[in-house]
Scaffold this motif. Structure first.
Motif, PDB file in Angstrom:
ATOM      1  N   GLY A   1       0.812  -1.219   0.000  1.00 53.46           N
ATOM      2  CA  GLY A   1       0.000   0.000   0.000  1.00 53.46           C
ATOM      3  C   GLY A   1       0.832   1.249   0.000  1.00 53.46           C
ATOM      4  O   GLY A   1       2.014   1.250   0.368  1.00 53.46           O
ATOM      5  N   LYS A   2       0.186   2.316  -0.428  1.00 49.56           N
ATOM      6  CA  LYS A   2       0.879   3.593  -0.455  1.00 49.56           C
ATOM      7  C   LYS A   2       0.894   4.192   0.945  1.00 49.56           C
ATOM      8  O   LYS A   2       0.093   3.816   1.799  1.00 49.56           O
ATOM      9  CB  LYS A   2       0.162   4.524  -1.426  1.00 49.56           C
ATOM     10  CG  LYS A   2       0.244   4.035  -2.853  1.00 49.56           C
ATOM     11  CD  LYS A   2      -0.192   5.115  -3.810  1.00 49.56           C
ATOM     12  CE  LYS A   2       0.100   4.628  -5.222  1.00 49.56           C
ATOM     13  NZ  LYS A   2      -0.224   5.613  -6.236  1.00 49.56           N
ATOM     14  N   TRP A   3       1.772   5.166   1.115  1.00 53.72           N
ATOM     15  CA  TRP A   3       1.924   5.779   2.442  1.00 53.72           C
ATOM     16  C   TRP A   3       0.634   6.451   2.887  1.00 53.72           C
ATOM     17  O   TRP A   3       0.323   6.498   4.073  1.00 53.72           O
ATOM     18  CB  TRP A   3       3.080   6.787   2.411  1.00 53.72           C
ATOM     19  CG  TRP A   3       4.382   6.125   2.126  1.00 53.72           C
ATOM     20  CD1 TRP A   3       4.975   6.000   0.896  1.00 53.72           C
ATOM     21  CD2 TRP A   3       5.237   5.448   3.049  1.00 53.72           C
ATOM     22  NE1 TRP A   3       6.148   5.298   1.013  1.00 53.72           N
ATOM     23  CE2 TRP A   3       6.342   4.956   2.307  1.00 53.72           C
ATOM     24  CE3 TRP A   3       5.187   5.213   4.417  1.00 53.72           C
ATOM     25  CZ2 TRP A   3       7.377   4.240   2.903  1.00 53.72           C
ATOM     26  CZ3 TRP A   3       6.223   4.504   5.018  1.00 53.72           C
ATOM     27  CH2 TRP A   3       7.295   4.027   4.257  1.00 53.72           C
ATOM     28  N   ASP A   4      -0.154   6.961   1.924  1.00 54.32           N
ATOM     29  CA  ASP A   4      -1.360   7.663   2.344  1.00 54.32           C
ATOM     30  C   ASP A   4      -2.497   6.697   2.705  1.00 54.32           C
ATOM     31  O   ASP A   4      -3.587   7.127   3.065  1.00 54.32           O
ATOM     32  CB  ASP A   4      -1.816   8.700   1.299  1.00 54.32           C
ATOM     33  CG  ASP A   4      -2.129   8.078  -0.046  1.00 54.32           C
ATOM     34  OD1 ASP A   4      -2.183   6.838  -0.131  1.00 54.32           O
ATOM     35  OD2 ASP A   4      -2.324   8.833  -1.019  1.00 54.32           O
ATOM     36  N   SER A   5      -2.219   5.379   2.631  1.00 59.51           N
ATOM     37  CA  SER A   5      -3.238   4.432   3.096  1.00 59.51           C
ATOM     38  C   SER A   5      -3.098   4.151   4.599  1.00 59.51           C
ATOM     39  O   SER A   5      -3.882   3.401   5.172  1.00 59.51           O
ATOM     40  CB  SER A   5      -3.140   3.118   2.307  1.00 59.51           C
ATOM     41  OG  SER A   5      -1.936   2.456   2.611  1.00 59.51           O
TER      42      SER A   5
END
Ligand SMILES: Nc1ncnc2c1ncn2[C@@H]1O[C@H](COP(=O)(O)OP(=O)(O)OP(=O)(O)O)[C@@H](O)[C@H]1O
Length: 186
Positions: free
Chosen positions: A7-11
């Motif tokens: 997942g991306k950091w903003d998840s």
């Protein structure tokens, strides 16, 4: 790296500080590694975390990012001689590696200073550096750290400085076969 699939950091459940996101962008780290996505949310909820993961799995950022986040979010800002995070590592090499990564991220947070306390240099130099520059994040090997706790006669009261500790991270060496990250009971 081929294990950045989590997942991306903003998840993450808590949005990261812009300064951290900028550094991640500069490094080209678009996704978290499994150990990062498992540990960072727990750390940021001030949980005790035990992580075991193979070399190269991204453990360093799994604690460097939460340390900075936790220190930023403190209500009472840390003063020069107040230590908010202590990272203890078994070897000088590991301490140096961690300090390098921490330094990259601290560029965006000049309000925090780190100090490396490792063997191989004159301990008095460390005492003087600490007294002069202060430090909010200590990265240390055990022997030198213990030495620094005994330097009251030289004008360094490390026991007083660590009263402000929010995060203690211990790196250990050992057989590491599987990735895992869990909340510690208690
Ligand atoms: N999210 C990410 N995306 C891409 N690369 C990453 C990411 N996180 C860490 N890295 C890179 O992966 C490499 C290994 O990371 P790191 O040194 O933290 O692993 P480690 O698990 O702590 O290893 P060691 O057990 O040797 O300390 C480093 O070069 C680091 O910059």
């Amino acid at each position: 790296m081929d294990n950045t699939t989590e997942g991306k950091w903003d998840s993450l459940p808590v949005k990261l500080n812009d300064g951290i996101t900028q550094t991640l962008n500069e490094l080209g780290f678009t996704h978290m590694t499994p150990v990062q996505s498992a540990c960072i949310p727990l750390f940021m909820r001030n949980k005790d975390v035990a992580a075991e993961a193979v070399t190269g799995s991204g453990k360093t950022l799994a604690f460097v990012i939460p340390i900075i986040e936790i220190l930023i979010k403190r209500e009472d800002k840390l003063k020069k001689m107040q230590v908010g995070a202590l990272i203890v590592t078994p070897t000088r090499e590991l301490a140096l590696q961690i300090s390098e990564v921490m330094g990259q991220f601290l560029q965006k947070f000049p309000q925090f200073r780190q100090i490396l306390l490792i063997g191989g240099s004159n301990p008095i130099e460390d005492v003087e550096k600490f007294k002069e520059q202060g430090a909010n994040i200590l990265i240390a090997t055990p022997g030198r750290l213990e030495d620094m706790f005994r330097r009251k006669a030289d004008g360094l009261d490390l026991a007083l400085s660590v009263k402000f500790l929010e995060v203690l991270t211990e790196e250990q060496e050992g057989p590491q076969e599987e990735d895992c990250c869990q909340e510690e009971p208690g």
